[in-house]
Scaffold this active site. Structure first.
Site, PDB file in Angstrom:
ATOM      1  CE  LYS A  13      -2.023  -0.979   3.874  1.00 36.26           C
ATOM      2  NZ  LYS A  13      -1.317  -2.454   4.257  1.00 36.26           N
ATOM      3  NE  ARG A  88      -5.069  -1.457   9.730  1.00 39.44           N
ATOM      4  CZ  ARG A  88      -4.025  -0.806   9.130  1.00 39.44           C
ATOM      5  NH1 ARG A  88      -3.927   0.421   8.948  1.00 39.44           N
ATOM      6  NH2 ARG A  88      -2.951  -1.575   8.820  1.00 39.44           N
ATOM      7  NE  ARG A 127       7.602  -2.356   6.452  1.00 44.18           N
ATOM      8  CZ  ARG A 127       6.440  -2.472   6.607  1.00 44.18           C
ATOM      9  NH1 ARG A 127       5.590  -2.055   5.620  1.00 44.18           N
ATOM     10  NH2 ARG A 127       5.917  -2.905   7.541  1.00 44.18           N
ATOM     11  NE  ARG A 161       5.776  -0.294  10.184  1.00 39.83           N
ATOM     12  CZ  ARG A 161       4.579  -0.453   9.435  1.00 39.83           C
ATOM     13  NH1 ARG A 161       4.591   0.042   8.438  1.00 39.83           N
ATOM     14  NH2 ARG A 161       3.739  -1.096   9.963  1.00 39.83           N
ATOM     15  NE  ARG A 172       1.635  -4.910  10.873  1.00 41.00           N
ATOM     16  CZ  ARG A 172       2.892  -4.645  10.533  1.00 41.00           C
ATOM     17  NH1 ARG A 172       3.783  -5.167  11.076  1.00 41.00           N
ATOM     18  NH2 ARG A 172       3.084  -4.038   9.256  1.00 41.00           N
TER      19      ARG A 172
HETATM   20  P1  AP5 Z   1       4.779  -1.477   1.903  1.00 37.73           P
HETATM   21  O1  AP5 Z   1       4.689  -0.794   0.734  1.00 37.73           O
HETATM   22  O2  AP5 Z   1       5.629  -0.947   3.048  1.00 37.73           O
HETATM   23  O3  AP5 Z   1       3.693  -2.329   2.326  1.00 37.73           O
HETATM   24  P2  AP5 Z   1       2.242  -1.812   3.041  1.00 37.73           P
HETATM   25  O4  AP5 Z   1       1.105  -2.330   2.661  1.00 37.73           O
HETATM   26  O5  AP5 Z   1       2.442  -0.294   3.166  1.00 37.73           O
HETATM   27  O6  AP5 Z   1       2.305  -2.660   4.547  1.00 37.73           O
HETATM   28  P3  AP5 Z   1       2.228  -1.961   5.935  1.00 37.73           P
HETATM   29  O7  AP5 Z   1       3.196  -2.956   7.010  1.00 37.73           O
HETATM   30  O8  AP5 Z   1       2.726  -0.464   6.194  1.00 37.73           O
HETATM   31  O9  AP5 Z   1       0.863  -2.226   6.395  1.00 37.73           O
HETATM   32  P4  AP5 Z   1       0.114  -2.227   7.631  1.00 37.73           P
HETATM   33  O10 AP5 Z   1      -1.340  -2.074   7.181  1.00 37.73           O
HETATM   34  O11 AP5 Z   1       0.494  -3.308   8.262  1.00 37.73           O
HETATM   35  O12 AP5 Z   1       0.671  -0.947   8.492  1.00 37.73           O
HETATM   36  P5  AP5 Z   1       0.333   0.463   8.876  1.00 37.73           P
HETATM   37  O13 AP5 Z   1       1.538   1.422   8.669  1.00 37.73           O
HETATM   38  O14 AP5 Z   1      -0.922   0.751   7.933  1.00 37.73           O
HETATM   39  O15 AP5 Z   1       5.570  -2.899   1.405  1.00 37.73           O
HETATM   40  C1  AP5 Z   1       6.165  -3.743   2.141  1.00 37.73           C
HETATM   41  C2  AP5 Z   1       7.697  -4.073   1.753  1.00 37.73           C
HETATM   42  O16 AP5 Z   1       7.583  -4.879   0.595  1.00 37.73           O
HETATM   43  C3  AP5 Z   1       8.663  -2.976   1.281  1.00 37.73           C
HETATM   44  O17 AP5 Z   1       9.763  -3.323   1.987  1.00 37.73           O
HETATM   45  C4  AP5 Z   1       8.668  -3.131  -0.218  1.00 37.73           C
HETATM   46  O18 AP5 Z   1       9.744  -2.205  -0.572  1.00 37.73           O
HETATM   47  C5  AP5 Z   1       8.307  -4.344  -0.619  1.00 37.73           C
HETATM   48  N1  AP5 Z   1       7.400  -4.529  -1.577  1.00 37.73           N
HETATM   49  C6  AP5 Z   1       6.205  -3.672  -1.866  1.00 37.73           C
HETATM   50  N2  AP5 Z   1       5.699  -4.133  -2.978  1.00 37.73           N
HETATM   51  C7  AP5 Z   1       6.160  -5.119  -3.493  1.00 37.73           C
HETATM   52  C8  AP5 Z   1       6.393  -5.756  -4.583  1.00 37.73           C
HETATM   53  N3  AP5 Z   1       5.441  -5.653  -5.343  1.00 37.73           N
HETATM   54  N4  AP5 Z   1       7.229  -7.094  -4.763  1.00 37.73           N
HETATM   55  C9  AP5 Z   1       8.284  -6.888  -3.815  1.00 37.73           C
HETATM   56  N5  AP5 Z   1       8.229  -6.238  -2.859  1.00 37.73           N
HETATM   57  C10 AP5 Z   1       7.585  -5.369  -2.638  1.00 37.73           C
HETATM   58  O19 AP5 Z   1      -0.316   0.283  10.292  1.00 37.73           O
HETATM   59  C11 AP5 Z   1       0.474  -0.175  11.474  1.00 37.73           C
HETATM   60  C12 AP5 Z   1      -0.209  -0.241  12.536  1.00 37.73           C
HETATM   61  O20 AP5 Z   1      -0.893   1.005  13.011  1.00 37.73           O
HETATM   62  C13 AP5 Z   1      -1.493  -1.220  12.677  1.00 37.73           C
HETATM   63  O21 AP5 Z   1      -1.018  -2.614  12.964  1.00 37.73           O
HETATM   64  C14 AP5 Z   1      -2.250  -0.611  13.804  1.00 37.73           C
HETATM   65  O22 AP5 Z   1      -1.990  -0.782  15.159  1.00 37.73           O
HETATM   66  C15 AP5 Z   1      -2.165   1.089  13.510  1.00 37.73           C
HETATM   67  N6  AP5 Z   1      -3.144   1.642  12.435  1.00 37.73           N
HETATM   68  C16 AP5 Z   1      -2.733   2.193  11.168  1.00 37.73           C
HETATM   69  N7  AP5 Z   1      -3.912   2.527  10.710  1.00 37.73           N
HETATM   70  C17 AP5 Z   1      -5.076   2.286  11.405  1.00 37.73           C
HETATM   71  C18 AP5 Z   1      -6.407   2.453  11.527  1.00 37.73           C
HETATM   72  N8  AP5 Z   1      -6.970   2.986  10.586  1.00 37.73           N
HETATM   73  N9  AP5 Z   1      -7.287   1.983  12.705  1.00 37.73           N
HETATM   74  C19 AP5 Z   1      -6.559   1.278  13.700  1.00 37.73           C
HETATM   75  N10 AP5 Z   1      -5.324   1.309  13.944  1.00 37.73           N
HETATM   76  C20 AP5 Z   1      -4.312   1.624  12.909  1.00 37.73           C
HETATM   77 MG    MG Z   2       2.451   1.067   4.900  1.00 35.97          MG
END
Ligand code: AP5
Ligand code: MG
Length: 214
Positions: A13, A88, A127, A161, A172
């Site tokens: 994402k 979410r 990552r 992270r 997650r």
């Molecule tokens: P990346 O692009 O970083 O993936 P992402 O989908 O953004 O993954 P996240 O880990 O950020 O998602 P998340 O939903 O768990 O975390 P968030 O920060 O939202 O890609 C991952 C890796 O793969 C990178 O190294 C990239 O280079 C590589 N890659 C990407 N695409 C690729 C491909 N096609 N091929 C190969 N490699 C690739 O949330 C974190 C925490 O915050 C949650 O657990 C929760 O506690 C809290 N939180 C956030 N939002 C909310 C909400 N709305 N409500 C409640 N709690 C929330």
């Molecule tokens: Mg992300």
């Protein structure tokens, strides 16, 4: 154009939102990034978010929506937004509806990046980002051009992270399956859902997104 990018942790994402910002002049709002900034700042929200995020559970819906609303209001009124990581839960989907309609905005696309969970563990645990400019890298899939030096700002401090360990990632993912994936039918009824195979390379996924949005 306002878009939701949905997908489990590591689906890409954040990576794809960054590319879409450049291609379509949109602004990415990542609720994960917003909470991580609050943790870094040491604010009350940050103190609350720290434990929740390191457990892999979700931050409370109402407060998350309120914080997101404040970020929307800092943007130009007519800019298109990529919502990365929000909504979410079903409750957050309803809250987003309110946030948008109060501001005269509509949702144009909901795109789900579908992926294989075991491959995601590999992606997430490899990552890291530049500690200075936040550019994203990966131990196996996206190394800096010069080892140990950021491509964008040339600094050599990188960070990982704290929630990117296998145990938290599994929690997650369970949160995604149990609480987030079930909101898709709400948007399917509106006929604005597209699914993209997130298991291709970064540029293949990007091409698929561009084809949907162009
Ligand atoms: P990346 O692009 O970083 O993936 P992402 O989908 O953004 O993954 P996240 O880990 O950020 O998602 P998340 O939903 O768990 O975390 P968030 O920060 O939202 O890609 C991952 C890796 O793969 C990178 O190294 C990239 O280079 C590589 N890659 C990407 N695409 C690729 C491909 N096609 N091929 C190969 N490699 C690739 O949330 C974190 C925490 O915050 C949650 O657990 C929760 O506690 C809290 N939180 C956030 N939002 C909310 C909400 N709305 N409500 C409640 N709690 C929330
Ligand atoms: Mg992300």
């Amino acid at each position: 154009m306002n878009i939701i990018l949905l997908g489990p942790p590591g689906a890409g994402k954040g990576t794809q939102a960054g590319l879409l910002e450049d291609k379509f002049g949109l602004v990415q709002l990542s609720t994960g990034d917003i909470l991580r900034a609050a943790v870094k700042e040491g604010s009350e929200v940050g103190k609350m978010a720290q434990d929740i995020m390191s457990s892999g559970k979700l931050f409370p819906d109402e407060l998350m929506a309120q914080i997101l609303g404040e970020h929307i209001d800092q943007l130009d009124a007519d800019v298109g937004i990529i919502f990365d990581g929000f909504p979410r839960t079903q409750n957050q989907a309803a809250l987003l509806d309110d946030l948008l309609s109060e501001r005269g905005k509509v949702l144009d696309h909901v795109i789900e990046l579908s992926v294989d969970e075991d491959a995601l563990v590999d992606r997430i645990t490899g990552r890291y980002t530049c500690g200075n400019c936040n550019t994203g890298y990966h131990d196996r899939h996206k190394l800096p051009k010069v080892e140990g030096v950021c491509d964008v700002c040339s600094k050599s401090e990188f960070k990982r992270r704290p929630d990117d360990n296998e145990e938290t990632v599994r929690t997650r993912m369970a949160e995604y399956r149990g609480k987030t994936a079930p909101i898709l039918p709400i948007y399917e009824e509106l006929k604005i859902v597209s699914r993209v195979d997130g298991m291709g390379g970064i540029s293949e996924v990007s091409d698929a997104l561009n084809a949907i949005l162009s």
